[in-house]
Motif scaffolding. Structure first.
Motif, PDB file in Angstrom:
ATOM      1  N   CYS A 164       0.844  -1.194   0.000  1.00 40.19           N
ATOM      2  CA  CYS A 164       0.000   0.000   0.000  1.00 40.19           C
ATOM      3  C   CYS A 164       0.884   1.250   0.000  1.00 40.19           C
ATOM      4  O   CYS A 164       1.801   1.355   0.820  1.00 40.19           O
ATOM      5  CB  CYS A 164      -0.890  -0.028   1.249  1.00 40.19           C
ATOM      6  N   CYS A 177      -0.015   3.198   3.583  1.00 38.75           N
ATOM      7  CA  CYS A 177       0.413   2.743   4.918  1.00 38.75           C
ATOM      8  C   CYS A 177       1.487   1.653   4.889  1.00 38.75           C
ATOM      9  O   CYS A 177       1.991   1.266   5.936  1.00 38.75           O
ATOM     10  CB  CYS A 177      -0.798   2.277   5.732  1.00 38.75           C
ATOM     11  N   CYS A 211      -5.808  -2.405   0.090  1.00 40.80           N
ATOM     12  CA  CYS A 211      -5.026  -2.580   1.313  1.00 40.80           C
ATOM     13  C   CYS A 211      -5.985  -3.066   2.406  1.00 40.80           C
ATOM     14  O   CYS A 211      -6.939  -2.360   2.736  1.00 40.80           O
ATOM     15  CB  CYS A 211      -4.389  -1.249   1.711  1.00 40.80           C
ATOM     16  N   CYS A 240      -5.841  -0.356   5.623  1.00 40.20           N
ATOM     17  CA  CYS A 240      -6.411   1.001   5.609  1.00 40.20           C
ATOM     18  C   CYS A 240      -7.493   1.183   4.542  1.00 40.20           C
ATOM     19  O   CYS A 240      -8.112   2.235   4.460  1.00 40.20           O
ATOM     20  CB  CYS A 240      -5.309   2.051   5.452  1.00 40.20           C
ATOM     21  N   PHE A 254      -7.186   1.413   1.294  1.00 40.36           N
ATOM     22  CA  PHE A 254      -6.776   2.169   0.105  1.00 40.36           C
ATOM     23  C   PHE A 254      -6.834   1.282  -1.143  1.00 40.36           C
ATOM     24  O   PHE A 254      -6.362   0.151  -1.124  1.00 40.36           O
ATOM     25  CB  PHE A 254      -5.341   2.682   0.320  1.00 40.36           C
TER      26      PHE A 254
HETATM   27 ZN   LIG Z   1      -2.892   0.842   3.499  1.00 43.30          ZN
END
Ligand SMILES: [Zn+2]
Length: 284
Positions: A125, A128, A143, A146, A148
């Motif tokens: 990611c 993060c 991800c 998080c 994403f």
């Molecule tokens: Zn992430």
């Protein structure tokens, strides 16, 4: 390719397959920018068409399903640089395979190499740093930590033929390896329209203003990740002044006095050829 057939005449995209086991598949296998091809005795060049990649003595690092070509499954595969290969197979720079491979294979290879790179470059990611997961229902990675999302990245770029009466603006870019002259091109910046990008690039690189911008056509350009969007525009005002950074020389050219031109693979050349045909027709 813009001048040729649509890729969707032969190709049906998909992300996951339920019926690819046990039948021959097209393998788009990449090691860096080079693709694995098969050279036949008669010098014809094709890509492997086997049930598995392992039959080719290839151990995939990563593999993605691309959909079907002529109803047969296709995969993109990345292999490591120390991979061994069978007799009769070799890795070749994708760029050099234009008009060597069949058009459908070449077009899909342009997609495959971008999927391979995207897969390779988005293992983690970018927000993060956690390992990403590949989505099953669309070409995306997510991800799990998080949330994403990341999709294959494309960088749109405009390329424009500028006309002043019966002459065309051609420029030499300092990065060209040879003495070729081409059209003015550049990447689209966040927050601008394609038309604004056309005007800005031409202003920045050769100091000329243009008007009556018309769309010409587009071309995926996987060297790497670009989408070229072609335009034709009319000269408005200003004197050609090469920026000296990207463009080292530029001028107005007549069809009877053209410099060395870009290769036929590029949309630049397709637009220039359109100009040549138009001028030759006018002169007969
Ligand atoms: Zn992430």
């Amino acid at each position: 390719m813009m001048s040729g057939e649509s890729i969707y005449k032969w190709y049906k995209p998909a992300v996951t397959s339920d019926s690819d086991i046990g039948v021959n598949a097209y393998w788009f296998i990449f090691c860096g920018n080079k693709m694995l091809v098969k050279v036949e005795k008669d010098k014809a060049v094709s890509i492997p068409f086997t049930k598995t990649a392992e039959e080719l003595n290839i151990l995939p690092v990563r593999k993605q399903y691309l959909g079907t070509l002529h109803d047969s499954p296709c995969f993109s595969v990345e292999v490591s640089s120390d991979t061994g290969i069978c007799n009769g197979l070799l890795f070749q720079d994708l760029y050099t395979l234009y008009e060597v491979l069949a058009e459908d294979i070449f077009l899909l290879a342009g997609k495959a190499i971008q999927i391979v790179r995207w897969d390779q470059e988005h293992q983690y990611c970018s927000r993060c740093g956690s390992p990403t997961e590949t989505m099953q229902n669309e070409r995306a990675k997510i991800c799990p930590k998080c949330g994403f999302f990341c999709f294959p990245r494309l960088s749109p770029a405009v390329i424009t033929a500028v006309f002043k009466g019966d002459k065309i603006l051609l420029a030499h870019n300092g990065n060209f390896q040879d003495n070729r002259y081409s059209l003015i091109a550049g990447f689209v910046e966040p927050g601008e329209t394609l038309e604004e990008c056309v005007q800005r690039e031409i202003r920045e690189e050769v100091g000329v203003e243009v008007k009556n911008i018309k769309y010409f056509g587009s071309q995926p350009w996987p060297f790497p990740n670009s989408l070229m969007i072609g335009f034709a525009a009319e000269y408005d005002k200003g004197e050609i002044t090469a920026d000296g950074v990207e463009i080292t020389d530029a001028g107005w050219y007549d069809v009877n006095n053209l410099p060395q031109l870009p290769g036929k693979i590029s949309i630049a050349r397709q637009i220039i050829d359109w100009y040549i045909n138009w001028r030759q027709y006018e002169q007969t």
